[in-house]
Motif scaffolding. Structure first.
Motif, PDB file in Angstrom:
ATOM      1  N   SER A 224      -7.021 -17.321   6.635  1.00 39.27           N
ATOM      2  CA  SER A 224      -6.848 -18.329   5.779  1.00 39.27           C
ATOM      3  C   SER A 224      -6.206 -17.855   4.489  1.00 39.27           C
ATOM      4  CB  SER A 224      -8.094 -19.230   5.393  1.00 39.27           C
ATOM      5  OG  SER A 224      -9.112 -18.414   5.101  1.00 39.27           O
ATOM      6  N   ASP A 225      -6.951 -16.638   3.734  1.00 35.99           N
ATOM      7  CA  ASP A 225      -6.745 -16.132   2.750  1.00 35.99           C
ATOM      8  C   ASP A 225      -5.634 -15.007   2.909  1.00 35.99           C
ATOM      9  OD1 ASP A 225      -8.701 -17.722   1.550  1.00 35.99           O
ATOM     10  OD2 ASP A 225     -10.188 -16.681   1.752  1.00 35.99           O
ATOM     11  N   ASP A 230      -9.475 -11.310   5.071  1.00 36.80           N
ATOM     12  CA  ASP A 230     -10.535 -12.219   5.924  1.00 36.80           C
ATOM     13  C   ASP A 230     -11.055 -10.888   6.928  1.00 36.80           C
ATOM     14  OD1 ASP A 230     -10.408 -14.870   5.269  1.00 36.80           O
ATOM     15  OD2 ASP A 230      -8.306 -14.741   5.629  1.00 36.80           O
ATOM     16  N   LEU A 231     -10.417 -10.051   7.173  1.00 41.74           N
ATOM     17  CA  LEU A 231     -10.728  -8.976   8.066  1.00 41.74           C
ATOM     18  C   LEU A 231     -11.992  -8.281   7.322  1.00 41.74           C
ATOM     19  CD1 LEU A 231      -7.914  -7.088   9.590  1.00 41.74           C
ATOM     20  CD2 LEU A 231      -9.292  -8.744  10.610  1.00 41.74           C
ATOM     21  N   HIS A 268       3.889  -6.709   3.141  1.00 43.15           N
ATOM     22  CA  HIS A 268       2.862  -7.463   2.383  1.00 43.15           C
ATOM     23  C   HIS A 268       2.486  -8.652   2.510  1.00 43.15           C
ATOM     24  CE1 HIS A 268       0.278  -7.350  -1.337  1.00 43.15           C
ATOM     25  NE2 HIS A 268       0.982  -8.366  -1.778  1.00 43.15           N
ATOM     26  N   TRP A 269       3.512  -9.520   2.963  1.00 43.02           N
ATOM     27  CA  TRP A 269       3.041 -10.858   3.527  1.00 43.02           C
ATOM     28  C   TRP A 269       2.130 -10.933   4.727  1.00 43.02           C
ATOM     29  CZ3 TRP A 269       8.956 -12.387   2.529  1.00 43.02           C
ATOM     30  CH2 TRP A 269       9.056 -12.768   1.364  1.00 43.02           C
ATOM     31  N   SER A 311      -5.851   4.293   5.424  1.00 42.53           N
ATOM     32  CA  SER A 311      -5.988   4.249   4.145  1.00 42.53           C
ATOM     33  C   SER A 311      -6.526   3.038   3.454  1.00 42.53           C
ATOM     34  CB  SER A 311      -4.903   4.844   3.503  1.00 42.53           C
ATOM     35  OG  SER A 311      -4.435   6.196   3.701  1.00 42.53           O
ATOM     36  N   PRO A 312      -7.080   2.870   2.402  1.00 40.32           N
ATOM     37  CA  PRO A 312      -7.300   1.545   1.841  1.00 40.32           C
ATOM     38  C   PRO A 312      -6.076   1.122   1.296  1.00 40.32           C
ATOM     39  CG  PRO A 312      -8.823   3.491   0.798  1.00 40.32           C
ATOM     40  CD  PRO A 312      -7.998   4.036   1.698  1.00 40.32           C
ATOM     41  N   TYR A 313      -5.938  -0.218   1.086  1.00 39.95           N
ATOM     42  CA  TYR A 313      -4.711  -0.917   0.708  1.00 39.95           C
ATOM     43  C   TYR A 313      -4.733  -0.939  -0.795  1.00 39.95           C
ATOM     44  CZ  TYR A 313      -0.665  -4.245   1.031  1.00 39.95           C
ATOM     45  OH  TYR A 313       0.577  -4.667   1.019  1.00 39.95           O
ATOM     46  N   GLU A 314      -3.786  -0.827  -1.502  1.00 38.61           N
ATOM     47  CA  GLU A 314      -3.835  -0.453  -3.036  1.00 38.61           C
ATOM     48  C   GLU A 314      -3.716  -2.051  -3.631  1.00 38.61           C
ATOM     49  OE1 GLU A 314      -4.846   2.062  -4.414  1.00 38.61           O
ATOM     50  OE2 GLU A 314      -4.450   3.485  -2.729  1.00 38.61           O
ATOM     51  N   ARG A 315      -3.082  -2.883  -3.026  1.00 38.65           N
ATOM     52  CA  ARG A 315      -3.049  -4.346  -3.547  1.00 38.65           C
ATOM     53  C   ARG A 315      -4.000  -5.364  -3.034  1.00 38.65           C
ATOM     54  NH1 ARG A 315       3.428  -5.409  -2.598  1.00 38.65           N
ATOM     55  NH2 ARG A 315       2.934  -7.031  -3.964  1.00 38.65           N
ATOM     56  N   SER A 316      -4.040  -6.311  -3.690  1.00 38.81           N
ATOM     57  CA  SER A 316      -5.130  -7.431  -3.061  1.00 38.81           C
ATOM     58  C   SER A 316      -5.043  -7.813  -1.709  1.00 38.81           C
ATOM     59  CB  SER A 316      -4.972  -8.719  -4.075  1.00 38.81           C
ATOM     60  OG  SER A 316      -5.637  -9.608  -3.440  1.00 38.81           O
ATOM     61  N   GLY A 317      -6.052  -7.820  -1.119  1.00 34.02           N
ATOM     62  CA  GLY A 317      -5.991  -8.120   0.368  1.00 34.02           C
ATOM     63  C   GLY A 317      -5.590  -9.641   0.762  1.00 34.02           C
TER      64      GLY A 317
END
Ligand SMILES: Nc1ncnc2c1ncn2[C@@H]1O[C@H](COP(=O)(O)OP(=O)(O)OP(=O)(O)O)[C@@H](O)[C@H]1O
Ligand SMILES: Cc1ncc(C[n+]2csc(CCOP(=O)(O)O)c2C)c(N)n1
Ligand SMILES: [Mg+2]
Ligand SMILES: [Mg+2]
Ligand SMILES: [Mg+2]
Length: 323
Positions: A224-225, A230-231, A268-269, A311-317
């Motif tokens: 949803s988000d 959500d993961l 990104h989408w 790797s961690p994602y740099e932007r908001s999930g």
């Protein structure tokens, strides 16, 4: 819709009145066998074939979840029901019934509200659920709140908490389409209609939820988000890490085209866009995946978080209210 003498014009909800509106919203509807009584009494009576009831609720607010100049009332009604039925599917449940809370200003047009109701009935009956009750009240802006009830058919619920290291991570349904549609609408365009309609009303893969449960899914959630956001909930609830492999994510041609037109990154989408209500689940092995499910990653050891290609994602999930 309020005339100069201060009286409401004929096709407003204020002129029709509370009970006239309810009659218009519920008249001449057929119900599934699980609806034993309702709407019309103080509460509805609903059969619970399994003996337990799965219950969920989501609120949609004008200007936050939809805009009346972006979507038809019918699409808004469908969306309000669909987002709830997706939550039932994400538990492995089949919908039985929905209840509708509606708040709106007195000058809201009656055709708008009957079309909204039409969309809610259409989406509910598409999933063979009854619309068994609700409430209508006056408010400053349009708010649609839906509660949905579902049935597990004797199976255990598939929670967010059951993923185990070594499981595979899979999705069923579209990712990134509603986010692309939001970007298109936000820039004042109305096409391409595929992504725009995905934003207006999702088409969650309802049947894939119970199918995943039958196939032995260890954990499940609806998106949803945003996929990564959500993961994150699933990883936290399960106490595991999740790694998404971008080479396994389908970036549909349509998203690539819209991305180039708007100068946006379609991946990104896919990674962070919400509102398509695809299902994400973990399964013990690749061989367990039901039809329509595609592996997108793996379940890792505890405390590794959600990573993208390691790797961690740099932007908001994904979406978070008030952020
Ligand atoms: N006001 C509340 N009171 C009690 N529980 C709540 C409240 N708001 C949310 N929750 C619970 O918190 C959990 C997370 O809620 P959230 O709304 O993020 O889940 P969701 O409905 O699956 O996601 P989304 O709203 O993005 O579709 C759910 O179990 C939900 O029932
Ligand atoms: C007008 C307008 N502006 C922004 C958005 C985007 N949006 C709103 S809520 C949400 C996440 C799910 O909501 P929730 O967590 O409440 O279920 C997203 C991605 C939209 N749909 N309409
Ligand atoms: Mg919610
Ligand atoms: Mg959910
Ligand atoms: Mg949310």
């Amino acid at each position: 819709m309020v005339s100069a003498d201060g009286r409401a014009s004929d096709d407003t909800v204020a002129a029709l009145g509370e009970f006239g509106l309810i009659r218009r919203m519920v008249a001449d509807r057929t119900q599934p066998a699980t609806t034993l009584l309702g709407p019309g009494d103080d509460a509805a009576l609903v059969a619970a074939p399994d003996g337990r009831v799965v219950a969920t609720t989501d609120v949609l607010v004008s200007g936050v979840h939809f805009r009346l100049d972006w979507s038809s009332p019918e699409q808004i009604g469908r969306k309000a029901v669909a987002v709830n039925l997706a939550d039932l599917a994400a538990m492995g449940a089949v919908p039985t019934s929905v209840l509708v809370g509606l708040a709106c200003p007195g000058d809201t047009s009656v055709p708008l509200l009957t079309e909204l109701a039409e969309g809610m009935w259409a989406e509910a009956s598409r999933a063979r659920a009854g619309l068994v009750g609700g409430d209508v009240v006056r408010a400053e802006q349009l708010v649609v709140s839906v509660t949905a009830l579902g049935d597990l058919g004797g199976r255990p619920p598939v929670t967010r908490a059951g993923a185990r290291p070594g499981d595979i991570l899979a999705v069923c349904g579209r990712l990134g389409w509603a986010a692309a549609g939001l970007a298109v609408l936000g820039r004042g365009f109305r096409s391409p209609v595929g992504v725009v309609n995905a934003q207006r009303a999702p088409e969650p893969p309802y049947a894939a939820g119970p199918a995943a449960a039958v196939a032995g899914a260890t954990a499940m959630i609806d998106i949803s988000d945003g996929l990564l956001a959500d993961l994150g909930h699933l990883a936290e609830a399960s106490g595991v890490g999740l790694d998404v492999r971008t080479e396994r994510l389908r970036v549909d041609r349509k998203l690539v085209d819209v991305g180039s037109a708007l100068g946006a990154d379609p991946l990104h989408w896919v990674l962070t866009g919400g509102e398509d209500h695809a299902l994400a689940a973990t399964f013990p092995s690749f061989a367990d995946l039901p039809e329509g499910w595609e592996q997108i990653g793996t379940v890792l050891l505890p405390d590794t978080g959600v990573t993208v290609d390691g790797s961690p994602y740099e932007r908001s999930g994904g979406w978070e209210h008030w952020r």
